[in-house]
Write an enzyme that holds these catalytic residues in place. Sequence first.
Site, PDB file in Angstrom:
ATOM      1  N   HIS A   1      12.805  -0.572 -12.376  1.00  0.00           N
ATOM      2  CA  HIS A   1      12.596  -2.002 -12.643  1.00  0.00           C
ATOM      3  C   HIS A   1      12.577  -2.717 -11.288  1.00  0.00           C
ATOM      4  CE1 HIS A   1      13.961  -5.849 -15.000  1.00  0.00           C
ATOM      5  NE2 HIS A   1      12.987  -6.101 -14.150  1.00  0.00           N
TER       6      HIS A   1
ATOM      7  N   HIS B   1       0.806  -1.221   0.000  1.00  0.00           N
ATOM      8  CA  HIS B   1       0.000   0.000   0.000  1.00  0.00           C
ATOM      9  C   HIS B   1       0.843   1.277   0.000  1.00  0.00           C
ATOM     10  CE1 HIS B   1       0.787   0.810   4.313  1.00  0.00           C
ATOM     11  NE2 HIS B   1       0.794  -0.518   4.422  1.00  0.00           N
TER      12      HIS B   1
END
Length: 199
Positions: free
Chosen positions: A132, A123
Amino acid sequence: MYLFGASGHGKVIVDIAETLGIKITGFIDHDISKTECYNIPVLSTIPNPMNEVIISIGNNSVRKKIAEEINEENFVSLVHSKAIISESAKIGVGTVVMGGVVINAESNIGKHCIINTSASVDHECIIENFVHISPNAALAGNVKVGEGTHIGIGSAIIQGITIGKWCIIGAGAVIIEDIPDYAVVVGNPGKIIKQNIIK
């Protein structure tokens, strides 16, 4: 849709597109020796018109350079049909989300990112452009990752951590402290071993 970069990463993106019923028209690659990849033709020049494209290159700095050469209106994102994405998460253009990924509530994923196979972004994370996140990496809640950083395979980042831009977090590293820009970090707990030189 076209993919810019005819390599292994591109093959994974082809598979994602197929799960969504999207046809890849061709690859684009400056390597003129490449004529076919994954049974798809490879072009050496950018077609005109080119309505939809994703940069299928794993190197973050190369991906950024190519993104700056193409009209942003042409970029789209792809999310694997078997990724789990919160309805409150945001995903920028050019980003690819692989199978098995979980992105939880109110996370914000930037442009031209790779969220690789089975990575977990919890979250309220903020992932800036050209990041990446490698397979099986796990980011706890409220983690911030700066532009161009590479989070290595199987690494773990505890909640509330800020990682700077253009860092390299090594495979399996455990990050329990904030990391400054351009740091290369390895180990458990993660230690800075050098600076990342961007070319």
